[in-house]
Design an enzyme around this catalytic site. Structure first.
Site, PDB file in Angstrom:
ATOM      1  N   CYS A  54       1.506  -4.233   4.056  1.00 52.88           N
ATOM      2  CA  CYS A  54       1.861  -3.608   2.782  1.00 52.88           C
ATOM      3  C   CYS A  54       2.877  -4.371   1.936  1.00 52.88           C
ATOM      4  CB  CYS A  54       2.368  -2.187   3.038  1.00 52.88           C
ATOM      5  SG  CYS A  54       2.616  -1.299   1.486  1.00 52.88           S
ATOM      6  N   CYS A  73       9.887   0.608   0.423  1.00 54.26           N
ATOM      7  CA  CYS A  73       9.561   1.595   1.460  1.00 54.26           C
ATOM      8  C   CYS A  73      10.208   1.219   2.797  1.00 54.26           C
ATOM      9  CB  CYS A  73       8.039   1.679   1.615  1.00 54.26           C
ATOM     10  SG  CYS A  73       7.529   2.909   2.821  1.00 54.26           S
ATOM     11  N   CYS A 105      -5.228  13.892  -5.933  1.00 50.30           N
ATOM     12  CA  CYS A 105      -4.896  13.470  -4.572  1.00 50.30           C
ATOM     13  C   CYS A 105      -3.518  12.826  -4.597  1.00 50.30           C
ATOM     14  CB  CYS A 105      -5.948  12.458  -4.096  1.00 50.30           C
ATOM     15  SG  CYS A 105      -5.655  11.858  -2.437  1.00 50.30           S
ATOM     16  N   ARG A 131     -15.448   5.918   0.670  1.00 51.56           N
ATOM     17  CA  ARG A 131     -14.951   5.193  -0.515  1.00 51.56           C
ATOM     18  C   ARG A 131     -14.755   3.703  -0.230  1.00 51.56           C
ATOM     19  NH1 ARG A 131     -10.786   8.482  -1.774  1.00 51.56           N
ATOM     20  NH2 ARG A 131     -12.320   9.765  -2.820  1.00 51.56           N
ATOM     21  N   CYS A 135       4.817  -1.407   7.709  1.00 51.37           N
ATOM     22  CA  CYS A 135       3.369  -1.653   7.798  1.00 51.37           C
ATOM     23  C   CYS A 135       3.089  -3.126   7.424  1.00 51.37           C
ATOM     24  CB  CYS A 135       2.621  -0.717   6.847  1.00 51.37           C
ATOM     25  SG  CYS A 135       3.184   0.992   6.982  1.00 51.37           S
ATOM     26  N   CYS A 176      -7.882  13.023   3.045  1.00 53.26           N
ATOM     27  CA  CYS A 176      -8.492  11.736   2.723  1.00 53.26           C
ATOM     28  C   CYS A 176      -7.911  10.794   3.758  1.00 53.26           C
ATOM     29  CB  CYS A 176      -8.103  11.324   1.305  1.00 53.26           C
ATOM     30  SG  CYS A 176      -8.519   9.611   0.925  1.00 53.26           S
ATOM     31  N   CYS A 215      -5.468   9.696  -8.002  1.00 56.42           N
ATOM     32  CA  CYS A 215      -4.667   9.643  -6.773  1.00 56.42           C
ATOM     33  C   CYS A 215      -3.324   8.975  -7.031  1.00 56.42           C
ATOM     34  CB  CYS A 215      -5.452   8.857  -5.722  1.00 56.42           C
ATOM     35  SG  CYS A 215      -4.544   8.674  -4.190  1.00 56.42           S
TER      36      CYS A 215
END
Ligand code: SAM
Ligand code: DTB
Ligand code: SF4
Length: 328
Positions: A62, A55, A131, A265, A59, A191, A99
């Site tokens: 991550c 990616c 999702c 969640r 972040c 979400c 998801c």
């Protein structure tokens, strides 16, 4: 007395609640939970990483960012058939939501997005809520996802606006808010939640919750993640200061008080959480978990272990809508 649903919470008010004695806070949250929801019902959601690693975003938490060497093997976009089989298995294992996550900065129009649209249709046909979390979106992409049968789009704010720029520099908090606005405009549920344990202050946690609680409507679900410190990421050393489970319970209780109808969640980090801490989180209003031995790339408790926990607590799972499953 009916608790009003508010969209004007301030970080200061949330901070005051945060500092209540834990039992008072949990008691208040449990009252709100019982007023608005079936308190002994938990939704199980299964995650699948449909495109892994590489990616462009940085972040700091991550493992999938191309900026860090975490040793995670990259994987290109999965086939629609693999995704469909995985959704059917998730349903058999007690999930009612599926998801799909892609390590993309943003969605690009073309064959890969067309394939994701087919995945959404295939999962929707299994009767599960669908999702996706694919990074930034434009209006047309949000509309196409909605038409394909998507229930909700996951896009987290992660922390307060102030702390955000310390953990991600390749995009702005406002970019996140803009995508969330497009998602709502397309008629999709949102979400949206965050992560604790990244070195943020309590004020940042309360700032995040206040921001979420000012959304109109509130997010349909609010994932509360505890950082899974992954070697090779800038936050790997946070493993030396793990989150106190009581702090997680406070976050859950606050989310419940602020957003009475949302699914709160218990997300990443559950592997480190005792059964007792999870039970306290359910009492405080958590009513959804990620189910299955893997989150996106890291580990999660076994399905059997979760089933035993719910059984021992006398809790039930949300049952997905009836449908005749296609033969595979
Ligand atoms: N690329 C998309 C995005 O960022 O929206 C979707 C995938 S991303 C992995 C989804 C969410 O997972 C992030 O927003 C973050 O809250 C959470 N996450 C990622 N790595 C994590 C970690 N190591 N520990 C806890 N939560 C994590
Ligand atoms: C969310 O808030 N947490 C999930 C889901 N939304 C996409 C992802 C957690 C990822 C944890 C790290 C990993 O397994 O890669
Ligand atoms: Fe990871 Fe999503 Fe950030 Fe990419 S945008 S590095 S997948 S959290």
């Amino acid at each position: 007395m009916t608790t009003p649903i508010r969209h004007n919470w301030t970080a200061k008010e949330v901070l005051e609640l945060y500092h209540l004695p834990l039992t008072d806070l949990v008691f208040r949250a449990a009252q709100v939970h019982r007023e608005f929801n079936r308190a002994n019902e938990v939704q199980r959601a299964t995650l699948l990483s449909i495109k892994t690693g590489g990616c462009q975003e940085n972040c700091s938490y991550c493992p999938q960012s191309a900026h860090y060497d975490t040793g995670l093997p990259r994987q290109s976009l999965m086939s629609v058939d693999t995704v469909r089989e995985s959704a059917i298995r998730a349903r058999e294992n007690g999930s009612d939501r599926f998801c799909m996550g892609a390590a993309w900065r943003q969605v690009k129009d073309g064959p890969e997005f067309d394939q994701v649209i087919e995945m959404v249709k295939a999962v929707s046909e299994t009767g599960l809520e669908v999702c996706c979390t694919l990074g930034m979106l434009n209006d047309d992409q949000a509309r196409r996802l909605k038409e394909a049968g998507l229930t909700a789009y996951n896009h987290n704010l992660d922390s307060s606006e102030e702390f955000y720029s310390k953990i991600i520099t390749t995009r702005k908090y406002q970019d996140r808010l803009d995508t969330l606005e497009r998602v709502r405009k397309a008629g999709l549920s949102t979400c949206c939640g965050g992560i604790i344990g990244m070195g943020e202050a309590i004020e940042d946690r309360c700032g995040l919750l206040a921001k979420l609680a000012c959304f109109e409507p509130h997010p349909d679900s609010v994932p509360i993640n505890t950082l899974v410190p992954v070697e090779g990421t800038p936050l790997e050393n946070q493993k030396q200061s793990p989150v106190d489970p009581f702090d997680l319970v406070r976050m859950v209780a606050l989310a419940r008080i602020l957003m009475p109808r949302s699914r709160v969640r218990l997300s990443a980090g559950r592997l480190q959480l005792s059964r007792e801490a999870q039970a306290l989180a359910f009492l405080a209003g958590a009513n959804s978990i990620f189910s299955g031995e893997k989150l996106l790339t890291t580990s999660n408790p076994d399905v059997d272990e979760d089933q035993k926990l719910l059984d021992d607590l006398g809790m039930t799972s949300v049952v997905p809508r009836e449908i005749s499953l296609p033969v595979v």
